[in-house]
Design a protein around this motif. Sequence first.
Motif, mmCIF file in Angstrom:
data_model
loop_
_atom_site.group_PDB
_atom_site.id
_atom_site.type_symbol
_atom_site.label_atom_id
_atom_site.label_comp_id
_atom_site.label_asym_id
_atom_site.label_seq_id
_atom_site.Cartn_x
_atom_site.Cartn_y
_atom_site.Cartn_z
ATOM 1 N N TRP A 103 -3.245 3.577 -1.067
ATOM 2 C CA TRP A 103 -4.029 2.867 -2.084
ATOM 3 C C TRP A 103 -3.498 1.374 -1.958
ATOM 4 N N ARG A 104 -4.445 0.582 -2.151
ATOM 5 C CA ARG A 104 -4.352 -0.732 -2.026
ATOM 6 C C ARG A 104 -5.247 -1.493 -3.196
ATOM 7 N N PRO A 105 -4.452 -2.506 -3.865
ATOM 8 C CA PRO A 105 -5.291 -3.116 -5.063
ATOM 9 C C PRO A 105 -6.505 -3.932 -4.487
ATOM 10 N N VAL A 106 -7.354 -4.273 -5.326
ATOM 11 C CA VAL A 106 -8.136 -5.319 -4.688
ATOM 12 C C VAL A 106 -7.422 -6.635 -4.634
ATOM 13 N N ALA A 127 0.770 -1.013 0.009
ATOM 14 C CA ALA A 127 -0.122 -0.058 0.029
ATOM 15 C C ALA A 127 0.875 1.097 -0.049
ATOM 16 N N ILE A 128 0.613 2.012 -1.017
ATOM 17 C CA ILE A 128 1.421 3.195 -1.042
ATOM 18 C C ILE A 128 0.487 4.643 -0.911
ATOM 19 N N LYS A 129 1.362 5.688 -0.652
ATOM 20 C CA LYS A 129 0.414 6.746 -0.451
ATOM 21 C C LYS A 129 1.054 7.463 -1.690
ATOM 22 N N PRO A 130 -0.071 7.989 -2.480
ATOM 23 C CA PRO A 130 0.308 8.655 -3.900
ATOM 24 C C PRO A 130 1.186 9.898 -3.627
ATOM 25 N N LYS A 131 2.087 10.169 -4.307
ATOM 26 C CA LYS A 131 3.010 11.419 -4.367
ATOM 27 C C LYS A 131 2.197 12.341 -5.120
ATOM 28 N N LEU A 132 1.662 13.478 -4.468
ATOM 29 C CA LEU A 132 0.999 14.543 -5.237
ATOM 30 C C LEU A 132 1.936 15.671 -5.337
ATOM 31 N N VAL A 133 2.131 16.389 -6.382
ATOM 32 C CA VAL A 133 2.933 17.390 -6.580
ATOM 33 C C VAL A 133 2.150 18.887 -7.221
ATOM 34 N N VAL A 134 1.884 19.567 -6.259
ATOM 35 C CA VAL A 134 0.958 20.658 -6.710
ATOM 36 C C VAL A 134 1.618 21.922 -6.221
ATOM 37 N N GLY A 135 1.185 23.269 -6.794
ATOM 38 C CA GLY A 135 1.652 24.617 -6.449
ATOM 39 C C GLY A 135 1.192 24.721 -5.077
ATOM 40 N N ILE A 187 -8.503 22.225 -2.829
ATOM 41 C CA ILE A 187 -8.819 21.011 -3.668
ATOM 42 C C ILE A 187 -8.445 20.035 -3.285
ATOM 43 N N VAL A 188 -7.130 19.912 -2.832
ATOM 44 C CA VAL A 188 -6.308 18.872 -2.175
ATOM 45 C C VAL A 188 -7.111 18.340 -0.932
ATOM 46 N N ALA A 189 -7.330 19.252 -0.178
ATOM 47 C CA ALA A 189 -7.876 18.953 1.104
ATOM 48 C C ALA A 189 -9.330 18.527 1.074
ATOM 49 N N ALA A 190 -10.011 18.632 0.008
ATOM 50 C CA ALA A 190 -11.407 18.178 -0.251
ATOM 51 C C ALA A 190 -11.503 16.817 -0.952
ATOM 52 N N CYS A 191 -10.460 16.508 -1.240
ATOM 53 C CA CYS A 191 -10.280 14.923 -1.970
ATOM 54 C C CYS A 191 -9.557 14.223 -0.933
ATOM 55 N N PRO A 192 -10.054 13.352 0.221
ATOM 56 C CA PRO A 192 -9.447 12.352 0.911
ATOM 57 C C PRO A 192 -8.620 11.612 0.420
ATOM 58 N N SER A 193 -9.274 10.850 -0.854
ATOM 59 C CA SER A 193 -8.575 9.925 -1.646
ATOM 60 C C SER A 193 -7.217 10.228 -1.995
ATOM 61 N N LEU A 194 -6.835 11.521 -2.155
ATOM 62 C CA LEU A 194 -5.352 11.823 -2.456
ATOM 63 C C LEU A 194 -4.310 11.715 -1.591
ATOM 64 N N ASN A 195 -4.848 11.835 -0.172
ATOM 65 C CA ASN A 195 -3.989 11.780 0.904
ATOM 66 C C ASN A 195 -3.938 10.550 1.598
ATOM 67 N N SER A 196 -4.597 9.470 1.058
ATOM 68 C CA SER A 196 -4.953 7.886 1.693
ATOM 69 C C SER A 196 -3.891 7.036 0.823
#
Length: 166
Positions: free
Chosen positions: A51-54, A24-32, A40-49
């Motif tokens: 990820w695990r495959p099925v 399970a990895i946390k995606p690396k998000l590069v934004v200004g 926007i990033v704070a409103a998308c919790p999936s961007l900060n969690s």
Amino acid sequence: MLVVLLAVILCSCLFFILWYCLAAIKPKLVVGASPELTSIVAACPSLNSRWRPVPYLTTSGLQTIASFTLRHNPHMRFKRELLPISDGAQVALDWLDDDQSIKNEASSLLQSDESTPILLILHGISGGSSETYLQHMIQLALKQFKCKTVVMIARGLCGVAMTHWK
């Protein structure tokens, strides 16, 4: 012999569970650093969690095969609009045909007034508006956001003629 077989199965299961928990990895998000992007990033919790495959679709190949074989195609129709570009080439805009009877419940959510938002969808490397994943995305957009959708088709793909060499 049976003990060895059970030991191999047990070790394989333990290895899979360990891999699944550690993969399970946390995606690396590069934004200004603008306040708008931060909100926007704070409103998308999936961007900060993480990820695990099925568990049964652990590789991208298996995920692709499953999405291709298990999903049904909504069979939407589009109206094509050719859009010339300043360099002499052209792209196509495939608008969801809201005059047709789409065979799904999302069709009743289309609005036709001027204030309706428009979602522009860019297809993948060889796709177009006929791709199943895009039509599912359009269904979701209709249900959740009640917006018009248009798929931009790049030059030379899905029947868009190459009118210029660039």
